[in-house]
Design an enzyme around this catalytic site. Structure first.
Site, PDB file in Angstrom:
ATOM      1  N   CYS A 117       8.376   3.181   1.908  1.00 49.02           N
ATOM      2  CA  CYS A 117       8.459   4.482   2.543  1.00 49.02           C
ATOM      3  C   CYS A 117       9.657   4.627   3.103  1.00 49.02           C
ATOM      4  O   CYS A 117      10.182   5.804   3.276  1.00 49.02           O
ATOM      5  CB  CYS A 117       7.275   4.449   3.688  1.00 49.02           C
ATOM      6  SG  CYS A 117       5.520   4.586   2.885  1.00 49.02           S
ATOM      7  N   HIS A 264       9.693  11.028   7.113  1.00 46.26           N
ATOM      8  CA  HIS A 264       8.702  10.502   5.909  1.00 46.26           C
ATOM      9  C   HIS A 264       7.418  11.203   6.061  1.00 46.26           C
ATOM     10  O   HIS A 264       6.808  10.819   7.002  1.00 46.26           O
ATOM     11  CB  HIS A 264       8.864   8.994   5.740  1.00 46.26           C
ATOM     12  CG  HIS A 264       7.619   8.485   4.901  1.00 46.26           C
ATOM     13  ND1 HIS A 264       7.375   8.909   3.777  1.00 46.26           N
ATOM     14  CD2 HIS A 264       6.768   7.749   5.158  1.00 46.26           C
ATOM     15  CE1 HIS A 264       6.254   8.295   3.236  1.00 46.26           C
ATOM     16  NE2 HIS A 264       5.891   7.578   4.015  1.00 46.26           N
ATOM     17  N   ASN A 294       1.396  11.887   0.524  1.00 43.87           N
ATOM     18  CA  ASN A 294       2.554  10.850   0.650  1.00 43.87           C
ATOM     19  C   ASN A 294       3.005  10.422  -0.547  1.00 43.87           C
ATOM     20  O   ASN A 294       2.523   9.684  -1.309  1.00 43.87           O
ATOM     21  CB  ASN A 294       2.035   9.588   1.773  1.00 43.87           C
ATOM     22  CG  ASN A 294       2.779   8.601   1.990  1.00 43.87           C
ATOM     23  OD1 ASN A 294       3.796   8.582   1.518  1.00 43.87           O
ATOM     24  ND2 ASN A 294       2.384   7.853   2.885  1.00 43.87           N
TER      25      ASN A 294
HETATM   26  O1  UT7 Z   1       3.526   6.006   4.538  1.00 39.58           O
HETATM   27  C1  UT7 Z   1       3.556   4.417   4.774  1.00 39.58           C
HETATM   28  C2  UT7 Z   1       2.860   4.665   6.419  1.00 39.58           C
HETATM   29  N1  UT7 Z   1       1.496   4.878   6.074  1.00 39.58           N
HETATM   30  C3  UT7 Z   1       0.923   5.408   7.136  1.00 39.58           C
HETATM   31  O2  UT7 Z   1       1.479   5.694   8.194  1.00 39.58           O
HETATM   32  C4  UT7 Z   1      -0.517   5.789   7.148  1.00 39.58           C
HETATM   33  C5  UT7 Z   1      -1.150   5.180   8.575  1.00 39.58           C
HETATM   34  N2  UT7 Z   1      -2.755   5.457   8.647  1.00 39.58           N
HETATM   35  C6  UT7 Z   1      -3.337   6.553   8.349  1.00 39.58           C
HETATM   36  O3  UT7 Z   1      -2.774   7.517   7.955  1.00 39.58           O
HETATM   37  C7  UT7 Z   1      -4.910   6.525   8.624  1.00 39.58           C
HETATM   38  O4  UT7 Z   1      -5.316   5.212   9.361  1.00 39.58           O
HETATM   39  C8  UT7 Z   1      -5.768   6.985   7.595  1.00 39.58           C
HETATM   40  C9  UT7 Z   1      -5.668   8.581   7.193  1.00 39.58           C
HETATM   41  C10 UT7 Z   1      -5.439   6.108   6.242  1.00 39.58           C
HETATM   42  C11 UT7 Z   1      -7.338   6.665   7.778  1.00 39.58           C
HETATM   43  O5  UT7 Z   1      -7.592   7.540   8.937  1.00 39.58           O
HETATM   44  P1  UT7 Z   1      -8.348   6.631  10.058  1.00 39.58           P
HETATM   45  O6  UT7 Z   1      -8.545   7.669  11.323  1.00 39.58           O
HETATM   46  O7  UT7 Z   1      -7.379   5.379  10.763  1.00 39.58           O
HETATM   47  O8  UT7 Z   1      -9.498   6.083   9.692  1.00 39.58           O
HETATM   48  P2  UT7 Z   1     -10.243   4.622   9.480  1.00 39.58           P
HETATM   49  O9  UT7 Z   1      -9.442   3.846   8.493  1.00 39.58           O
HETATM   50  O10 UT7 Z   1     -10.198   4.072  10.786  1.00 39.58           O
HETATM   51  O11 UT7 Z   1     -11.645   4.896   9.008  1.00 39.58           O
HETATM   52  C12 UT7 Z   1     -12.441   5.821   9.820  1.00 39.58           C
HETATM   53  C13 UT7 Z   1     -13.798   6.093   9.163  1.00 39.58           C
HETATM   54  C14 UT7 Z   1     -14.464   4.827   8.412  1.00 39.58           C
HETATM   55  O12 UT7 Z   1     -16.044   4.902   8.485  1.00 39.58           O
HETATM   56  P3  UT7 Z   1     -16.736   4.394   9.593  1.00 39.58           P
HETATM   57  O13 UT7 Z   1     -16.463   2.529   9.510  1.00 39.58           O
HETATM   58  O14 UT7 Z   1     -16.069   4.866  10.859  1.00 39.58           O
HETATM   59  O15 UT7 Z   1     -18.034   4.581   9.034  1.00 39.58           O
HETATM   60  C15 UT7 Z   1     -13.879   4.816   7.013  1.00 39.58           C
HETATM   61  O16 UT7 Z   1     -14.654   4.250   6.058  1.00 39.58           O
HETATM   62  O17 UT7 Z   1     -13.411   7.006   7.736  1.00 39.58           O
HETATM   63  C16 UT7 Z   1     -13.971   6.301   6.843  1.00 39.58           C
HETATM   64  N3  UT7 Z   1     -12.969   6.675   5.670  1.00 39.58           N
HETATM   65  C17 UT7 Z   1     -13.223   7.587   4.985  1.00 39.58           C
HETATM   66  N4  UT7 Z   1     -14.358   8.748   5.010  1.00 39.58           N
HETATM   67  C18 UT7 Z   1     -14.147   9.797   4.016  1.00 39.58           C
HETATM   68  C19 UT7 Z   1     -12.018   6.350   5.306  1.00 39.58           C
HETATM   69  N5  UT7 Z   1     -11.426   6.785   4.069  1.00 39.58           N
HETATM   70  C20 UT7 Z   1     -12.309   7.867   3.972  1.00 39.58           C
HETATM   71  C21 UT7 Z   1     -12.229   8.934   3.172  1.00 39.58           C
HETATM   72  N6  UT7 Z   1     -13.133   9.912   3.275  1.00 39.58           N
HETATM   73  N7  UT7 Z   1     -11.085   9.135   2.047  1.00 39.58           N
END
Ligand code: UT7
Length: 337
Positions: A117, A264, A294
């Site tokens: 990135c 980014h 992204n």
């Molecule tokens: O580009 C380089 C750098 N990248 C970044 O900076 C990205 C940084 N991270 C993020 O943007 C976020 O962490 C994500 C968008 C990837 C994920 O969001 P989050 O709020 O951190 O979600 P999480 O991984 O903590 O997951 C929350 C819940 C989980 O379910 P439970 O365990 O609470 O039941 C996941 O299984 O959301 C679930 N989940 C989804 N649900 C529906 C994870 N992905 C999805 C999905 N659709 N696509």
């Protein structure tokens, strides 16, 4: 006196195929609401199987536009810097493919930059050094990614696969004698202890494809990108701010003086967090992640190309680029347009 480097041309290319959040929810357990709430993304582009678009060819298409936009021809280019994490080949990198596709002379070097990135800002910094010393006059910098061919579109990979999109952006960085314009500073950072928090670890030369085939384990997913989302998010907001503050402090510039911050495009929530913490107005931050997702190394040059076409940047404006990602690496570049 050292030369200064300015961006003289911008361009971008994205595949035509639009993939909406609803298209993805037909393939895995996700929803338009979840994706918009957590990331701000509404749609992204995916290269259609069988199309001519590859990381290298998309990069070449963006490059042609950037070169024409600079009022130059491919023969004017002295050096290529190509940033990607999704090259056409394991080796060589796509820089040489661009040299061939643009039919450039052999006397130019083609350098491939990783850095994911942060790849574009790292590339800008490298190119800036070559221009400052007078070694090159016009450098083509490309960021291009084809993510869609390598993502896990099952529920297992949903936190990663809904985020990433395909596309390419390019700029021409040129030498100027105008001391009032150009790149004012670049700052590069890295912290390898977090390398595995956002990584694609297989195949690797310590565990090559025959081993993976022999194990034939359907639970093995090392050949898909892994991201510890929460962890990466928390580091991103701190590191973006660190890179931005380094640029402002070094140049004695306040955030009000920034015409446009092009971060980014990692996640709209991250951009909004940075905007708030820097007390920037909406018109001072450019985001287009809603439409492209992204696109890693391509995201800043695509956003720059769109912002420029929309008339958001004019001669004399202070433009700030900042990036954070896998490595971890993070970086900033401040320039007077
Ligand atoms: O580009 C380089 C750098 N990248 C970044 O900076 C990205 C940084 N991270 C993020 O943007 C976020 O962490 C994500 C968008 C990837 C994920 O969001 P989050 O709020 O951190 O979600 P999480 O991984 O903590 O997951 C929350 C819940 C989980 O379910 P439970 O365990 O609470 O039941 C996941 O299984 O959301 C679930 N989940 C989804 N649900 C529906 C994870 N992905 C999805 C999905 N659709 N696509």
């Amino acid at each position: 006196m050292l030369k200064k480097s300015i961006i003289t041309g911008v361009g971008h290319y994205v595949p035509q195929n639009v993939v909406t959040n609803n298209d993805l929810s037909a393939r895995m357990s996700t929803s338009n609401e979840w994706i918009i709430e957590r990331t701000g993304i509404q749609e992204r582009r995916h290269v259609l199987p069988g199309s001519d678009d590859t990381t290298a060819t998309m990069g070449t298409k963006a490059a042609r536009i950037a070169i024409a936009n600079a009022g130059l021809t491919p023969d004017d280019i002295d050096f290529i810097v190509f940033a990607t994490l999704s090259p056409d080949y394991y080796f060589p990198g796509p820089g040489v493919q661009v040299q061939e596709q643009l039919e450039l002379k052999r006397e130019i070097g083609a350098l491939d930059v990783r850095n994911q990135c942060s790849g574009f800002v790292y590339s800008l910094s490298v190119a800036d050094q070559f221009i400052k010393t007078g070694m090159y006059k016009n450098i083509l910098i490309i960021g291009s990614e084809l993510h869609s061919g390598g993502l896990d579109f099952t529920d297992r990979g949903r936190n990663v696969s809904v985020i990433f999109g395909d596309g390419a952006g390019a700029v021409v960085l040129s030498a100027t004698d105008d001391a009032n314009r150009g790149i004012l500073s670049t700052h590069l950072f890295s912290e390898g202890k977090h390398a595995k928090e956002l990584a694609l670890t297989a195949p690797s030369t310590r565990d090559w494809i025959p081993n993976i085939l022999q194990r034939n384990d359907p639970e093995e997913t090392d050949y898909y990108p892994y991201m510890n989302g929460n962890f990466v998010f928390k580091h991103a907001v701190v590191r973006f701010a660190e890179a931005i503050q380094a640029a402002l402090k070094t140049n004695g510039v306040s955030s009000e003086e920034i015409k446009l911050l092009i971060p980014h495009q990692a996640n709209l929530r991250i951009s909004q967090f940075i905007q708030q913490s820097m007390k920037l107005r909406d018109d001072q931050v450019y985001n287009n992640i809603m439409r492209y997702g992204n696109t890693t190394a391509a995201s800043i040059p695509i956003a720059l190309s769109e912002a420029y076409a929309e008339g958001r940047i004019e001669k004399g404006d202070l433009v700030l680029f900042a990036a954070f990602g896998s490595g971890f690496t993070w970086a900033s570049a401040l320039m007077r347009w």
